[in-house]
Design an enzyme around this catalytic site. Structure first.
Site, PDB file in Angstrom:
ATOM      1  CE  LYS A 156      11.869  81.372 -22.696  1.00 18.37           C
ATOM      2  NZ  LYS A 156      12.593  82.637 -22.436  1.00 18.37           N
ATOM      3  NE  ARG A 186      22.800  83.878 -25.159  1.00 18.38           N
ATOM      4  CZ  ARG A 186      22.635  85.021 -24.496  1.00 18.38           C
ATOM      5  NH1 ARG A 186      23.639  85.549 -23.836  1.00 18.38           N
ATOM      6  NH2 ARG A 186      21.463  85.633 -24.506  1.00 18.38           N
TER       7      ARG A 186
END
Ligand code: BES
Ligand code: MN
Ligand code: ZN
Length: 505
Positions: free
Chosen positions: A284, A358
């Site tokens: 990130k 996920r």
């Protein structure tokens, strides 16, 4: 905060602070406020006539009694317009008062119940909202502030609910007990979210959850990486492999006492608990990365809801699955292009290691199947995209089962944690088609939250399933009249409310 319930008259109440209320648009003080006004020779009437006190929700007004009442101060909390009044409003009015009380630094205060008379709430609901709201409003996270925080405004030790009508006390006490369990656990969930990730590693999260869960009477199991490998949880373990911290798969089970499990519904919650999300090899950017300590908000909400259900012995079979993992880059980390196999045998090509949520949720959803559940609900800080779609106050609700969706919307209305229905849109499944595996883990720039939901659906099983994306709501950027900046615990109270709905049929 200890909560007391007491029968008595406010004219006799000795306290540092007495909280009363006012509806917006009320022409003259009524009820408890009228008694205060009488004692203070019409001061409240004057302030209302001057427009200084309007009764707006979130507004609080402090008065000093100067000896005219045994209470040293009176705080008037606004209830908003009578037509808009609800349990959520009562909770907020109580929160605003408690927040003001905490800022004043009082160690104990007394309050009347908001909304049980003119507001039309049952005594039980009103007491629940009052206690829950007060606990939420008084909350601060001061664990690491040595020279400020608690030193300036110490935690409030006691709140006393004052009720004149002895006939209402039993109902009020019932609501008090629920409100206290819910409020305390919502604040616990907020603590977990606020905790820095160097303290709250997966193992530490497991330790803290175990401690609270066992105290509440839940069954607890924590599976290490070796045990998850035996189960074939390759999707989950793929994310875990980059961190030196061992992943912990936390399983909480509430089997209600005094009921036959066969006669009650089984509801499984799955809460994402990435204790820190660096993005992994798909690192990130620097800006605001620190906030990724909130990436376990779904797990915190799940743990809080299970502990509350156990405390109150809700007649429902509830399970909480909390996959706790740290997402790190490193020599062992999973890479874009790698392929993993989940517990249900489906293969996934990793496009972004930052779509780690996920991946861990996939195996946890598979694990949920062993309970043969009547409903599965997952809750996750899953996508930045949901914040773009809905802003920072609404969480996305993805559910293609009408009954479960309506139940959740009703639970959310009661809890005051707003959910907005989002599509489970089958045509978007093609966006995660992969050339090398059964699917890939990202599907392009647009509709990211919907695509993530379509990914989870591949692992959710056949029973009714719902997915809450709380990436925009797990953290609150601004202080408000009702609560402070930081972790919100979003979802904990709605999950509990959903269990209550299942428990009552
Ligand atoms: N934990 C993040 C989502 C998130 C974003 C939470 C902002 C709170 C605030 C999640 O793991 C993530 O990184 N999602 C990616 C998915 C993308 C790679 C498909 C995102 O939203 O950018
Ligand atoms: Mn991520
Ligand atoms: Zn994440």
């Amino acid at each position: 905060m200890q909560i007391n319930l007491k029968q008595g008259q406010l004219q006799q109440e000795e306290t540092e602070l007495l909280v009363v209320n006012l509806f917006e648009g009320a022409g003259a003080p009524g009820g408890a406020l009228k008694a205060v006004d009488d004692a203070l020779s019409g001061l409240v009437t004057q302030l209302m006539a001057a427009g200084d006190i309007k009764g707006k929700l979130g507004a609080t007004h402090l008065l000093y009694t100067n000896g005219a009442l045994p209470a040293r101060r009176v705080l008037i909390t606004g209830l908003g317009k009578e037509a808009d009044f609800s349990v959520s409003v009562a909770r907020k009015a109580a929160a605003a008062a408690a927040k003001h009380a905490r800022d004043l630094g009082v160690s104990a205060y007394t309050t009347i119940v908001h909304g049980a008379g003119r507001g039309g709430l049952s005594a039980t609901d009103a007491a629940e909202a009052l206690v829950e709201g007060s606990l939420l409003g008084a909350y601060r996270f001061n664990s690491y502030r040595r020279d400020s925080g608690d030193k300036d405004t110490p935690a409030i030790a006691e709140m006393t609910i004052l009720e004149a009508d002895a006939g209402k006390l039993d109902d009020l006490r019932a609501g008090l007990l629920i409100g206290q369990a819910v409020g305390d656990n919502a604040n616990w969930a907020r603590d977990l979210v606020n905790e820095p990730a160097n303290y709250l590693t997966p193992s530490e999260l497991a330790r803290r959850v175990r401690e609270q869960a066992e105290r509440a009477g839940l069954q607890v199991a924590v599976l290490g990486e070796a045990e998850m490998a035996e189960l074939g949880a390759g999707s989950y373990l793929g994310i875990a492999q980059g961190s030196d911290e061992e992943a912990q798969f936390i399983v909480l089970e509430h089997q209600p006492k005094g009921v036959d499990l066969a006669n009650v519904p089984t509801v499984v919650f799955v809460g994402k608990a990435i204790t820190f999300d660096t993005g992994g090899i798909s690192l990130k950017p620097n800006l605001n990365m620190w906030k990724m300590k909130d990436d376990m908000g779904g797990g915190a909400a799940t743990a809080g809801a299970l502990v509350t259900a156990a405390r109150l012995n809700l007649p429902v079979h509830a399970v909480g699955l909390i996959p706790a993992v740290e997402n790190m880059p490193g020599g062992d980390a999973i890479k874009p292009g790698d392929v993993v196999t989940a517990m249900n045998g489906k293969t996934v090509e990793i496009i972004s290691t930052d779509a780690e949520g996920r991946q861990v949720m996939a195996d946890a959803l598979c694990y949920a199947q062993r309970y043969n559940p009547d409903a599965v609900l997952d809750i996750a800080t899953l996508t930045g995209s949901i914040g773009i779609a809905l802003g920072l106050e609404l969480s996305g609700l993805f559910c293609d089962d009408d009954i479960l969706r309506d139940r959740l919307l009703r639970a959310s209305e009661f809890s005051g944690e707003p959910l907005w229905p989002m599509p489970v849109w089958k045509p978007y499944r093609r966006l995660i088609d992969s050339d090398v595996a059964d699917m890939k883990n990202t599907g392009g720039r647009y509709g990211g939250a919907v695509i993530a939901a379509m990914f989870l659906r591949e692992f959710a099983g056949e029973q009714p399933w719902a997915h809450l994306d709380i990436a925009g709501t797990a953290w609150q950027e601004e202080n408000s009249a009702f609560s402070v900046r930081g972790g919100t615990g979003f979802g904990m109270r709605t999950l509990f409310e959903l269990l209550r709905a299942y428990a009552t049929g």
